[in-house]
Design an enzyme around this catalytic site. Structure first.
Site, PDB file in Angstrom:
ATOM      1  N   HIS A 302       0.852  -1.192   0.000  1.00 32.85           N
ATOM      2  CA  HIS A 302       0.000   0.000   0.000  1.00 32.85           C
ATOM      3  C   HIS A 302       0.884   1.238   0.000  1.00 32.85           C
ATOM      4  CE1 HIS A 302      -3.153   2.864   1.098  1.00 32.85           C
ATOM      5  NE2 HIS A 302      -3.979   1.940   0.663  1.00 32.85           N
ATOM      6  N   ASP A 366      -7.843  -5.146  -0.040  1.00 31.60           N
ATOM      7  CA  ASP A 366      -8.374  -6.046  -1.081  1.00 31.60           C
ATOM      8  C   ASP A 366      -8.044  -7.500  -0.837  1.00 31.60           C
ATOM      9  OD1 ASP A 366      -7.628  -3.327  -3.074  1.00 31.60           O
ATOM     10  OD2 ASP A 366      -9.639  -4.151  -2.895  1.00 31.60           O
TER      11      ASP A 366
HETATM   12  C1  SDX Z   1      -6.196   0.095  -3.046  1.00 32.98           C
HETATM   13  O1  SDX Z   1      -4.266   4.545  -2.112  1.00 32.98           O
HETATM   14  C2  SDX Z   1      -5.254   3.958  -1.524  1.00 32.98           C
HETATM   15  O2  SDX Z   1      -5.689   4.355  -0.468  1.00 32.98           O
HETATM   16  C3  SDX Z   1      -5.893   2.813  -2.299  1.00 32.98           C
HETATM   17  C4  SDX Z   1      -6.919   1.995  -1.540  1.00 32.98           C
HETATM   18  C5  SDX Z   1      -8.180   2.782  -1.305  1.00 32.98           C
HETATM   19  O3  SDX Z   1      -8.882   2.444  -0.335  1.00 32.98           O
HETATM   20  O4  SDX Z   1      -8.505   3.660  -2.123  1.00 32.98           O
HETATM   21  O5  SDX Z   1      -6.386   1.575  -0.312  1.00 32.98           O
HETATM   22  C6  SDX Z   1      -7.341   0.751  -2.343  1.00 32.98           C
HETATM   23  O6  SDX Z   1      -5.924   0.408  -4.172  1.00 32.98           O
HETATM   24  C7  SDX Z   1      -5.368  -0.913  -2.283  1.00 32.98           C
HETATM   25  C8  SDX Z   1      -4.159  -1.439  -3.128  1.00 32.98           C
HETATM   26  C9  SDX Z   1      -4.669  -2.555  -4.052  1.00 32.98           C
HETATM   27  N1  SDX Z   1      -3.565  -2.953  -5.010  1.00 32.98           N
HETATM   28  C10 SDX Z   1      -2.963  -4.116  -4.919  1.00 32.98           C
HETATM   29  O7  SDX Z   1      -3.128  -4.949  -4.033  1.00 32.98           O
HETATM   30  C11 SDX Z   1      -1.996  -4.385  -6.080  1.00 32.98           C
HETATM   31  C12 SDX Z   1      -0.659  -4.895  -5.533  1.00 32.98           C
HETATM   32  N2  SDX Z   1      -0.005  -3.819  -4.795  1.00 32.98           N
HETATM   33  C13 SDX Z   1       0.851  -2.958  -5.497  1.00 32.98           C
HETATM   34  O8  SDX Z   1       0.922  -2.932  -6.840  1.00 32.98           O
HETATM   35  C14 SDX Z   1       1.397  -1.781  -4.722  1.00 32.98           C
HETATM   36  O9  SDX Z   1       1.706  -2.199  -3.473  1.00 32.98           O
HETATM   37  C15 SDX Z   1       0.529  -0.545  -4.679  1.00 32.98           C
HETATM   38  C16 SDX Z   1       0.110  -0.126  -6.036  1.00 32.98           C
HETATM   39  C17 SDX Z   1      -0.666  -0.798  -3.841  1.00 32.98           C
HETATM   40  C18 SDX Z   1       1.366   0.563  -4.037  1.00 32.98           C
HETATM   41  O10 SDX Z   1       2.435   0.774  -4.863  1.00 32.98           O
HETATM   42  P1  SDX Z   1       3.561   1.867  -4.478  1.00 32.98           P
HETATM   43  O11 SDX Z   1       3.261   2.547  -3.203  1.00 32.98           O
HETATM   44  O12 SDX Z   1       3.785   2.715  -5.679  1.00 32.98           O
HETATM   45  O13 SDX Z   1       4.793   0.965  -4.146  1.00 32.98           O
HETATM   46  P2  SDX Z   1       5.950   0.659  -5.168  1.00 32.98           P
HETATM   47  O14 SDX Z   1       5.339   0.235  -6.469  1.00 32.98           O
HETATM   48  O15 SDX Z   1       6.900   1.818  -5.151  1.00 32.98           O
HETATM   49  O16 SDX Z   1       6.643  -0.646  -4.518  1.00 32.98           O
HETATM   50  C19 SDX Z   1       7.633  -0.501  -3.504  1.00 32.98           C
HETATM   51  C20 SDX Z   1       8.405  -1.818  -3.538  1.00 32.98           C
HETATM   52  C21 SDX Z   1       8.852  -2.239  -4.940  1.00 32.98           C
HETATM   53  O17 SDX Z   1       9.969  -3.081  -4.776  1.00 32.98           O
HETATM   54  P3  SDX Z   1      11.445  -2.462  -5.117  1.00 32.98           P
HETATM   55  O18 SDX Z   1      11.343  -1.848  -6.520  1.00 32.98           O
HETATM   56  O19 SDX Z   1      11.664  -1.405  -4.041  1.00 32.98           O
HETATM   57  O20 SDX Z   1      12.380  -3.632  -5.054  1.00 32.98           O
HETATM   58  O21 SDX Z   1       7.559  -2.891  -3.101  1.00 32.98           O
HETATM   59  C22 SDX Z   1       7.354  -3.812  -4.167  1.00 32.98           C
HETATM   60  C23 SDX Z   1       7.735  -3.108  -5.448  1.00 32.98           C
HETATM   61  O22 SDX Z   1       8.156  -4.018  -6.444  1.00 32.98           O
HETATM   62  N3  SDX Z   1       5.952  -4.159  -4.145  1.00 32.98           N
HETATM   63  C24 SDX Z   1       5.486  -5.407  -4.194  1.00 32.98           C
HETATM   64  C25 SDX Z   1       4.083  -5.271  -4.100  1.00 32.98           C
HETATM   65  N4  SDX Z   1       3.770  -3.984  -4.003  1.00 32.98           N
HETATM   66  C26 SDX Z   1       4.930  -3.295  -4.039  1.00 32.98           C
HETATM   67  N5  SDX Z   1       6.102  -6.602  -4.321  1.00 32.98           N
HETATM   68  C27 SDX Z   1       5.303  -7.696  -4.323  1.00 32.98           C
HETATM   69  N6  SDX Z   1       3.945  -7.647  -4.241  1.00 32.98           N
HETATM   70  C28 SDX Z   1       3.302  -6.465  -4.114  1.00 32.98           C
HETATM   71  N7  SDX Z   1       1.994  -6.427  -4.026  1.00 32.98           N
END
Ligand code: SDX
Length: 431
Positions: A302, A366
Site C-alpha cells: 500500500h 483487497d
Molecule cells: C487500493 O491509495 C489507496 O488508499 C488505495 C486503496 C483505497 O482504499 O482507495 O487503499 C485501495 O488500491 C489498495 C491497493 C490494491 N492494489 C494491490 O493490491 C496491487 C498490488 N499492490 C501494489 O501494486 C502496490 O503495493 C501498490 C500499487 C498498492 C502501491 O504501490 P507503491 O506505493 O507505488 O509501491 P511501489 O510500487 O513503489 O513498490 C515498492 C516496492 C517495490 O519493490 P522495489 O522496486 O523497491 O524492489 O515494493 C514492491 C515493489 O516491487 N511491491 C510489491 C508489491 N507492491 C509493491 N512486491 C510484491 N507484491 C506487491 N503487491
C-alpha cells in the site's frame, strides 16, 4: 507562520508551511512557479493536492479515521448510511437528521423505466465496472435538472440520487449478468438488506434476509467509504475542479478504481488464489517465484500503510465468522473454501518473509474482501463494483470539500520537459 528554507544554487526561498492537526505538515511550493522551478514527484508520493478534514490515515500505526472517528468504532457501532452522512457533513447525524437522510434516499432508490431499459441495453457479459461507470455518468442525462453544481439544491439532489441509485444500479448489473429480472426496491427494508434482496431474491420464492451477511456487507461498505487522496478520489477531485458535475466526476472515479493496482485488486486476489490452488505448487513456492520475478502479489502492499491495513483486519474478522458458520458448505463449494486456507497461509508466509517485511508489504483492504464478497454470494466480477458502492459517499464528500475550498483551482499539474530542444522541420525527401 512556520517556514521551510530552500536553497537552489544561489537562489534562496522561504516557503510557508501549513501545520497539520495530525500527520505531515505541508510545505507550500506554489510560489516557486514564479522562479522557474517546479517540484517533481511521480505518483505524488510526497505531494499533497489539498488540505482536507475528512479522513486521516497514519500508515505507520494502522490508523484510519473518518472525521476523527476510528474505523474500528464505526464498524462496531455505526452503519453505512450514518457513515455516509458523517463523511459529507463532518458530524454524526442526530436521529432526526439520520431518519430524514434514510427517507430521502429511500424515495430515490428506484430508477425510471427508461433507465431500466438503458441498463438492459448492455450485453449481459459486459465488464461490470464499465457498465457502472456508464450508468453513473448516464444519471446526468436522465436527471439533467440536477447537474448545475453552482446551485446548492441541484448539487445536494445529485448527491442524494447517486447515493440512492448506485445500489439499484449495482444490483441490476448483478442480475443482468445472470439473466434474472431487475427487481424494484422495497423501502421497508434497510439499505444493505434491500440491496442483498434486490441481488439475490428469486421472484417466485419468499426471500429470507441473512443477518450476518447484512452485517458483514455493511461493514465492508463502511471500510471502503473513504480513504483520503487515493487514486480514484484524486480523479474525482481533479475532474470536479474543472466544474464537471458530480455524476461525471464520480463516473471518472469509478473508471480509475477499476484498475487492478487499485480497486480491481480484490478480483485479482481471487484469481491469484485460484492460480495457486490449481498450480499444484505450494504457497511457499508461489511466494518464492513472486520474489524471484519481482512479481506483485495482489492484495499486498500500500502506498500509505507500511504495516497492516486496519480494513484488512475487519474484513478477515467477518470472513472468519461466515466461514465458521454451518451453512458455508452450501454457500461455497469445497474448492473455493480451500482459497481461504491458501489466503491465510499466504498472509502468514509473506508477513514473515524479509522480502515483504523489508518493503513494508502487508495485506491491504483487497486481500480478504474478495473472499468475503464471495461467501456472501457475489462472483468475482462484482467485487470491484461493490468496492465502488462503498466508496461513493467518500467521493461525494471529497468532491464537495474540493468545491467549497476557496483555495481550489482547476487541477493542472506541471512537468519537467526533458525532450528535444528547438529544431527545424526536415522535408520528407531529406530524411
Ligand atoms: C487500493 O491509495 C489507496 O488508499 C488505495 C486503496 C483505497 O482504499 O482507495 O487503499 C485501495 O488500491 C489498495 C491497493 C490494491 N492494489 C494491490 O493490491 C496491487 C498490488 N499492490 C501494489 O501494486 C502496490 O503495493 C501498490 C500499487 C498498492 C502501491 O504501490 P507503491 O506505493 O507505488 O509501491 P511501489 O510500487 O513503489 O513498490 C515498492 C516496492 C517495490 O519493490 P522495489 O522496486 O523497491 O524492489 O515494493 C514492491 C515493489 O516491487 N511491491 C510489491 C508489491 N507492491 C509493491 N512486491 C510484491 N507484491 C506487491 N503487491
Amino acid at each position: 507562520m512556520v517556514e521551510a528554507k530552500l536553497n537552489v544554487d544561489a537562489s534562496k526561498f522561504d516557503l510557508p508551511v501549513v501545520k497539520a492537526t495530525e500527520g505531515a505538515d505541508g510545505i507550500v511550493v506554489s510560489s516557486l512557479k514564479n522562479d522557474g522551478f517546479v517540484t517533481l514527484d511521480p505518483g505524488f508520493l510526497t505531494t499533497a493536492q489539498c488540505e482536507s478534514k475528512i479522513t486521516f490515515i497514519d500508515g505507520q500505526k494502522s490508523i484510519l479515521r473518518y472525521r476523527g472517528y476510528p474505523i474500528e468504532q464505526l464498524c462496531e457501532q455505526s452503519d453505512f448510511l450514518e457513515v455516509a452522512w458523517l463523511l459529507q457533513h463532518g458530524e454524526l447525524p442526530t436521529k432526526v437528521q439520520y431518519d430524514q437522510f434514510c427517507l430521502d434516499l429511500n424515495h430515490r432508490t428506484m430508477v425510471g423505466e427508461d433507465f431500466r431499459s438503458f441498463m438492459a441495453s448492455f450485453p449481459r457479459s459486459a465488464q461490470p465496472m464499465s457498465v457502472l461507470a456508464s450508468a453513473i455518468n448516464a444519471l446526468a442525462a436522465f436527471y439533467p435538472d440536477t447537474t448545475d453544481i453552482s446551485d446548492p439544491e441541484q448539487l445536494d439532489e445529485s448527491a442524494r440520487i447517486i447515493m440512492a441509485k448506485a445500489r439499484t444500479i449495482v444490483s441490476y448489473i448483478y442480475r443482468r449478468r445472470r439473466d434474472e429480472p431487475m427487481l424494484y426496491p422495497d423501502v421497508a427494508r434497510g439499505y444493505v438488506d434491500d440491496f442483498l434482496r434486490m441481488c439475490f431474491a428469486v421472484p417466485y420464492e419468499p426471500y429470507e434476509s441473512d443477518d450476518l451477511s447484512i452485517h458483514a456487507l455493511g461493514r465492508l461498505l463502511i471500510i471502503h467509504a473513504d480513504h483520503e487522496q487515493n487514486c480514484s478520489t484524486s480523479v474525482v477531485r481533479i475532474a470536479g475542479s474543472a466544474h464537471a458535475n458530480l455524476y461525471s466526476a464520480v463516473a471518472a472515479g469509478v473508471n480509475a478504481l477499476s484498475g487492478p493496482l487499485h480497486g480491481g485488486a480484490n478480483e485479482a486476489v481471487l484469481k491469484q488464489l485460484e492460480v495457486i490452488r490449481d498450480s499444484g505448487e505450494s504457497v511457499g513456492q508461489f511466494v518464492e517465484h513472486a520474489k524471484d520475478n519481482g512479481a506483485r502479489i495482489s492484495g499486498f502492499g500500500h502506498r500509505v500503510y507500511k504495516c497492516h491495513d486496519p480494513r484488512a483486519v475487519v474484513a478477515k474478522h467477518y470472513l472468519e465468522q461466515l466461514m465458521a458458520r454451518g451453512d458455508v458448505d452450501r454457500r461455497l463449494p469445497a474448492d473455493e473454501r480451500a482459497l481461504f486456507d491458501i489466503a491465510t497461509e499466504l498472509e502468514d508466509i509473506a508477513t514473515h518473509d524479509d522480502y515483504f517485511v523489508s518493503r513494508h508489504l502487508y495485506p491491504n483492504v483487497d486481500f480478504y474482501t474478495g473472499l468475503l464478497y464471495r461467501v456472501i454470494g457475489f462472483d468475482a466480477p462484482m467485487f470491484t463494483p461493490l468496492f465502488a458502492l462503498g466508496r461513493i459517499p467518500g467521493w461525494i464528500a471529497q468532491y464537495r470539500e474540493m468545491l467549497a475550498d476557496p483555495q481550489t483551482k482547476i487541477g493542472r499539474p506541471r512537468q519537467v520537459y526533458t525532450g528535444q530542444v528547438e529544431r527545424d522541420y526536415v522535408p520528407m525527401d531529406q530524411r
